[in-house]
Design an enzyme around this catalytic site. Sequence first.
Site, PDB file in Angstrom:
ATOM      1  N   LYS B  93      22.153 -11.118 -11.853  1.00  0.00           N
ATOM      2  CA  LYS B  93      21.761 -12.269 -11.037  1.00  0.00           C
ATOM      3  C   LYS B  93      20.478 -11.943 -10.289  1.00  0.00           C
ATOM      4  CE  LYS B  93      26.557 -13.723 -10.475  1.00  0.00           C
ATOM      5  NZ  LYS B  93      27.753 -13.721  -9.616  1.00  0.00           N
ATOM      6  N   LYS B 178      21.652 -17.670  -4.400  1.00  0.00           N
ATOM      7  CA  LYS B 178      22.767 -17.590  -3.456  1.00  0.00           C
ATOM      8  C   LYS B 178      22.775 -16.239  -2.727  1.00  0.00           C
ATOM      9  CE  LYS B 178      26.188 -14.867  -5.500  1.00  0.00           C
ATOM     10  NZ  LYS B 178      25.536 -13.783  -6.094  1.00  0.00           N
TER      11      LYS B 178
END
Lengths: 321, 321
Positions: B93, B178
């Site tokens: 990520k 995020k």
Amino acid sequence: MALAWLLNQGGNSVRLWEYDPEDYGRLVSERANPSRLRSFRLPDEIELYDDADAAIANTDLVVLATPAQHLRSVLNSLKTELHPTGGVINVAKGIEINSLQGMSEVICRTTGISPERVATLSGPSHAEEVVEGMPTAVVAASVSAAFASEVQRTFSIGKFRVYASTDITGVEIGGSLKNIIAIAAGIADGLGLGDNTKGAIMTRGLAEMTRLGVALGAEPETFAGLSGVGDLITTCISQHSRNRHVGERIGQGESLDDILSEMAMVAEGVETTRSGRELARKHDVEMPITVEVHHVLFEGKLPSEAVTELLGRELKAEIWR
Amino acid sequence: MALAWLLNQGGNSVRLWEYDPEDYGRLVSERANPSRLRSFRLPDEIELYDDADAAIANTDLVVLATPAQHLRSVLNSLKTELHPTGGVINVAKGIEINSLQGMSEVICRTTGISPERVATLSGPSHAEEVVEGMPTAVVAASVSAAFASEVQRTFSIGKFRVYASTDITGVEIGGSLKNIIAIAAGIADGLGLGDNTKGAIMTRGLAEMTRLGVALGAEPETFAGLSGVGDLITTCISQHSRNRHVGERIGQGESLDDILSEMAMVAEGVETTRSGRELARKHDVEMPITVEVHHVLFEGKLPSEAVTELLGRELKAEIWR
């Protein structure tokens, strides 16, 4: 009490009506109600009332914080007309059983006040943290953009920050349904499941909240906002949340009746599970988490079975409507 | 390790390549790596490799879990061509600094593999909880719906549940950004702020993640899903999250260098704050939380000042683009 404190901080003249005679007595003598807000003392300037009609006479704005299932009877019991020059602001979160109406609709239908002068203030705002001066952001919604802005300006005080919206349906549905999902998240906590499970429940919960909201005419974007995902998050992670707490004890094997009989304040999500499920049926919207919470709360299903059922659903694309 | 375990549970033949020689040695002798997954033991059937070329030879699927800023160099260092018959699945990520490319783009550009055979698997899935068998739901995204479904079927094992999506841009951007918001939420924790503040930061954070994603061609709905709000929630509330942890210590007054020097594993959000901010600039997207986290991490701003700055922004309508 927290909003009375906030408005007083903002230099407004504030009256507080307390329904419960015992709580009223304690407020008068101690300026406090430890069962609601521990170690908080109401500023002296706030005037206390045990008579609702006297409290609402000649007011500019009226803030209604009555539990959802009692709002209609409280409004009907007023002897004088509710007629503030400014307007009415609802902060309760729920959907009336039977009528399946949201709070602003109950207010307009019961009092005859124009929807243009009614707003709902909602969002992630535990009272305990508001009165501690913690940074808090909420949304003021009214079908009238002008009234939403008025409410925004009135309530933006110190670290309490208000955004404006005209999607009052979305804001009310988000604030109400999130309590069902908070019960589900609490059940996961009670069963000893982890953050992955909780994140999944909250995400799928947000999806079903949005589906129902859209069916009722709300904007999907509202559910990505403070009164949707924001309130959902704060409620599901908080130790202050009564709804999450009910779920946690259910997950640990206690009965709903035992839990409710011990609670001083209303856990709105329990009744909202009934009305949410009815709305889902009426509008033919798929709400698997709401259905399972209903099974567990009212139909004797084991919490662990409900979770298994949710997981066992057929694999789907992530977005469906 | 967690995905190797999962695929093994699903009856697949699994090879695990470990880059770090010391960790590889420990895996061989103890079948464990307590610094990554405490008290987890790798099943005996999983074959261990310290040579990436040997590990990828004649494979069906290759899962890449390389930290975002190292993926390109790892792929470039392969002596043989990466050519699994099935396809490649990324689980890292992040967004590469300088190139500002997402992981699937780095894979396609470096190896020449068709985007139709590349997927990203993302969502709220702390490894610690996956190997404990906690119910977990994630999303498999590929520009090819057929390949996304293949990955969905392959990885849906036991209580690990996979949804499918074709919005790989949205899934990668959500999973990456995020981590920036998790640092911000951690800062709020470190400053001793409450759940209201955290809910507000996460909500406004989700809004800015969505704005950037949409500018990059993603679907807004993806950010309401598992790799958006779901992963955001789990990361921001979890004690397992390295990114939230970095933020918490920053909020308590420690320096970034001190914190990073003590961490065994990468906190992707630190580098993603740089690339996220660059992307925001390039596409002219307003991302106030990302900007403030950048100020705090790299420009010496006090965390408390950053929070004040965020709160001091002019009052707006809730939805803006």
